[in-house]
Design a protein around this motif. Structure first.
Motif, PDB file in Angstrom:
ATOM      1  N   LEU A  50     -11.308  -7.347   9.760  1.00  0.00           N
ATOM      2  CA  LEU A  50      -9.920  -7.031   9.441  1.00  0.00           C
ATOM      3  C   LEU A  50      -9.640  -7.109   7.943  1.00  0.00           C
ATOM      4  CD1 LEU A  50      -8.082  -8.927  12.331  1.00  0.00           C
ATOM      5  CD2 LEU A  50      -8.247  -6.451  12.063  1.00  0.00           C
ATOM      6  N   THR A  51     -10.089  -8.175   7.321  1.00  0.00           N
ATOM      7  CA  THR A  51      -9.724  -8.427   5.917  1.00  0.00           C
ATOM      8  C   THR A  51     -10.610  -7.680   4.921  1.00  0.00           C
ATOM      9  OG1 THR A  51     -11.073 -10.431   5.889  1.00  0.00           O
ATOM     10  CG2 THR A  51      -8.755 -10.685   6.459  1.00  0.00           C
ATOM     11  N   GLU A  52     -11.906  -7.637   5.188  1.00  0.00           N
ATOM     12  CA  GLU A  52     -12.848  -7.098   4.207  1.00  0.00           C
ATOM     13  C   GLU A  52     -13.126  -5.607   4.374  1.00  0.00           C
ATOM     14  OE1 GLU A  52     -16.367  -9.513   4.450  1.00  0.00           O
ATOM     15  OE2 GLU A  52     -15.204 -11.382   4.378  1.00  0.00           O
ATOM     16  N   ARG A  53     -12.908  -5.086   5.590  1.00  0.00           N
ATOM     17  CA  ARG A  53     -13.263  -3.690   5.830  1.00  0.00           C
ATOM     18  C   ARG A  53     -12.100  -2.831   6.323  1.00  0.00           C
ATOM     19  NH1 ARG A  53     -18.515  -3.835   9.453  1.00  0.00           N
ATOM     20  NH2 ARG A  53     -17.549  -5.672  10.401  1.00  0.00           N
ATOM     21  N   PHE A  54     -11.377  -3.311   7.339  1.00  0.00           N
ATOM     22  CA  PHE A  54     -10.342  -2.469   7.924  1.00  0.00           C
ATOM     23  C   PHE A  54      -9.120  -2.345   7.019  1.00  0.00           C
ATOM     24  CE2 PHE A  54      -7.426  -1.522  11.738  1.00  0.00           C
ATOM     25  CZ  PHE A  54      -7.784  -0.186  11.738  1.00  0.00           C
ATOM     26  N   MET A  55      -8.686  -3.442   6.411  1.00  0.00           N
ATOM     27  CA  MET A  55      -7.531  -3.354   5.514  1.00  0.00           C
ATOM     28  C   MET A  55      -7.794  -2.415   4.340  1.00  0.00           C
ATOM     29  SD  MET A  55      -4.347  -4.180   5.040  1.00  0.00           S
ATOM     30  CE  MET A  55      -3.918  -5.716   5.884  1.00  0.00           C
ATOM     31  N   PRO A  56      -8.946  -2.503   3.652  1.00  0.00           N
ATOM     32  CA  PRO A  56      -9.210  -1.514   2.598  1.00  0.00           C
ATOM     33  C   PRO A  56      -9.233  -0.074   3.110  1.00  0.00           C
ATOM     34  CG  PRO A  56     -10.653  -3.403   2.328  1.00  0.00           C
ATOM     35  CD  PRO A  56      -9.953  -3.585   3.646  1.00  0.00           C
ATOM     36  N   TYR A  57      -9.764   0.126   4.305  1.00  0.00           N
ATOM     37  CA  TYR A  57      -9.777   1.462   4.906  1.00  0.00           C
ATOM     38  C   TYR A  57      -8.352   1.971   5.124  1.00  0.00           C
ATOM     39  CZ  TYR A  57     -10.535   5.057   8.516  1.00  0.00           C
ATOM     40  OH  TYR A  57     -10.533   6.218   9.252  1.00  0.00           O
ATOM     41  N   LEU A  58      -7.486   1.117   5.642  1.00  0.00           N
ATOM     42  CA  LEU A  58      -6.091   1.506   5.865  1.00  0.00           C
ATOM     43  C   LEU A  58      -5.377   1.790   4.550  1.00  0.00           C
ATOM     44  CD1 LEU A  58      -5.185  -1.031   8.693  1.00  0.00           C
ATOM     45  CD2 LEU A  58      -5.599   1.419   8.950  1.00  0.00           C
ATOM     46  N   GLN A  59      -5.664   1.009   3.543  1.00  0.00           N
ATOM     47  CA  GLN A  59      -5.063   1.250   2.232  1.00  0.00           C
ATOM     48  C   GLN A  59      -5.516   2.590   1.658  1.00  0.00           C
ATOM     49  OE1 GLN A  59      -6.322  -2.509   0.541  1.00  0.00           O
ATOM     50  NE2 GLN A  59      -4.243  -3.318   0.593  1.00  0.00           N
ATOM     51  N   GLU A  60      -6.777   2.951   1.916  1.00  0.00           N
ATOM     52  CA  GLU A  60      -7.276   4.258   1.484  1.00  0.00           C
ATOM     53  C   GLU A  60      -6.565   5.386   2.230  1.00  0.00           C
ATOM     54  OE1 GLU A  60     -11.499   4.364   1.951  1.00  0.00           O
ATOM     55  OE2 GLU A  60     -11.848   2.750   0.509  1.00  0.00           O
ATOM     56  N   LEU A  61      -6.331   5.191   3.522  1.00  0.00           N
ATOM     57  CA  LEU A  61      -5.589   6.192   4.294  1.00  0.00           C
ATOM     58  C   LEU A  61      -4.190   6.390   3.717  1.00  0.00           C
ATOM     59  CD1 LEU A  61      -6.409   5.411   8.047  1.00  0.00           C
ATOM     60  CD2 LEU A  61      -7.321   7.266   6.637  1.00  0.00           C
ATOM     61  N   LYS A  62      -3.532   5.316   3.398  1.00  0.00           N
ATOM     62  CA  LYS A  62      -2.195   5.396   2.811  1.00  0.00           C
ATOM     63  C   LYS A  62      -2.240   6.153   1.491  1.00  0.00           C
ATOM     64  CE  LYS A  62       1.473   2.591   0.764  1.00  0.00           C
ATOM     65  NZ  LYS A  62       1.897   1.225   0.376  1.00  0.00           N
ATOM     66  N   ALA A  63      -3.202   5.799   0.656  1.00  0.00           N
ATOM     67  CA  ALA A  63      -3.298   6.412  -0.667  1.00  0.00           C
ATOM     68  C   ALA A  63      -3.615   7.900  -0.587  1.00  0.00           C
ATOM     69  CB  ALA A  63      -4.361   5.694  -1.490  1.00  0.00           C
ATOM     70  N   SER A  64      -4.300   8.317   0.479  1.00  0.00           N
ATOM     71  CA  SER A  64      -4.670   9.729   0.621  1.00  0.00           C
ATOM     72  C   SER A  64      -3.472  10.624   0.877  1.00  0.00           C
ATOM     73  CB  SER A  64      -5.668   9.891   1.772  1.00  0.00           C
ATOM     74  OG  SER A  64      -5.017   9.772   3.041  1.00  0.00           O
ATOM     75  N   GLY A  65      -2.375  10.028   1.371  1.00  0.00           N
ATOM     76  CA  GLY A  65      -1.184  10.801   1.693  1.00  0.00           C
ATOM     77  C   GLY A  65      -1.229  11.465   3.053  1.00  0.00           C
ATOM     78  N   ARG A  66      -2.324  11.258   3.773  1.00  0.00           N
ATOM     79  CA  ARG A  66      -2.448  11.860   5.098  1.00  0.00           C
ATOM     80  C   ARG A  66      -1.580  11.105   6.104  1.00  0.00           C
ATOM     81  NH1 ARG A  66      -5.154  15.728   7.177  1.00  0.00           N
ATOM     82  NH2 ARG A  66      -5.712  15.779   9.393  1.00  0.00           N
TER      83      ARG A  66
END
Length: 256
Positions: A126-142
């Motif tokens: 959750l902390t080391e992998r999934f949260m960064p992935y979710l933040q990348e999704l947000k940043a992508s604008g998708r």
């Protein structure tokens, strides 16, 4: 796309015997996300590929374990079965369907209840992998809807016995804090809570005792939205008229 359903079926063959696929047919959902399939591809016949949908499964390599699926009426541009994480892929815990301007993910987050090692793995993911992935999704604008069994209750209103479970996986302070960060700091949206603020709204009940009869439950199944989908939720319901597994399906209607 209007109606999306997510359901942990706790064994898709058992759910089918209890009428799950008949129920799905009459729901007329645009997308159905499933978790905890507990089957291999060669164990599923045509009953598990309803003709109204394009059906995509991500099977665990371990027999009778985890696994996820997405059924969709609209043909996806692509379906991504391989997440960025090998161990998640090994257990079949992630599948993603991409449409023109929207992605839908079906995910099954670890339970940490079996032993401390699994809880440690869950929190590390959750902390080391999934949260960064979710933040990348947000940043992508998708636009993205993450559907699934997250195996965490967020707040006191999301579980019957809040104080008694503070030392149990799924209700640990560090798990609540992870969802606090996701919703209150990163800005993702708990779609159910956009339209339903009531206590006693649960999606899972233990098979022990009289948990179902007494509504001693946990709300651990979610449809989580990227911030750019705020305002799209029209209605939410948890289907409890029939029992297909120890979880109840979460039905969300959107204006997308």
């Amino acid at each position: 796309m209007k109606r999306i359903i997510t359901a942990n079926v706790n064994g898709i063959r058992a759910a089918e015997r209890k009428g799950f696929f008949y129920w799905i047919k009459i729901q007329n959902a645009d997308v159905v996300c499933l978790q905890e399939i507990k089957a291999q591809e060669n164990q599923l016949d045509d009953r598990f590929y309803p003709k109204e949908y394009h059906c995509y499964y991500q099977f665990a390599q371990k027999k009778g374990y985890a696994s996820t699926a997405i059924f969709t009426k609209q043909t996806p541009i692509q379906v991504i079965k391989e997440s960025p994480w090998d161990d998640i892929n090994f257990e079949g815990r992630f599948i993603r369907a991409d449409f023109e301007d929207l992605s839908v993910i079906s995910i099954y987050i670890h339970s940490g209840s079996a032993k401390q090692e699994r809880q440690d793995l869950k929190m590390a993911f959750l902390t080391e992998r999934f949260m960064p992935y979710l933040q990348e999704l947000k940043a992508s604008g998708r636009k993205v809807i993450i559907c699934g069994d997250v195996n965490i209750v967020h707040q006191e209103r999301d579980i019957k016995n809040w104080k008694a479970n503070q030392k149990n996986s799924g209700c640990l302070p560090e798990e609540h804090a992870w969802l606090d960060e996701l919703f209150f700091e990163v800005g993702f949206i708990d779609s159910f809570r956009e339209v339903n603020k009531e206590d006693g709204q649960y999606t899972w009940w233990s098979n022990r005792g009289q948990a179902w009869a007494n509504n001693v439950g946990w709300r651990i199944d979610y449809q989580i939205l990227t911030p750019n989908l705020k305002g799209t939720v029209k209605s939410a319901s948890i289907y409890k008229n029939e029992r297909f597994s120890d979880h109840a399906p979460l039905i969300m209607d959107y204006q997308l």
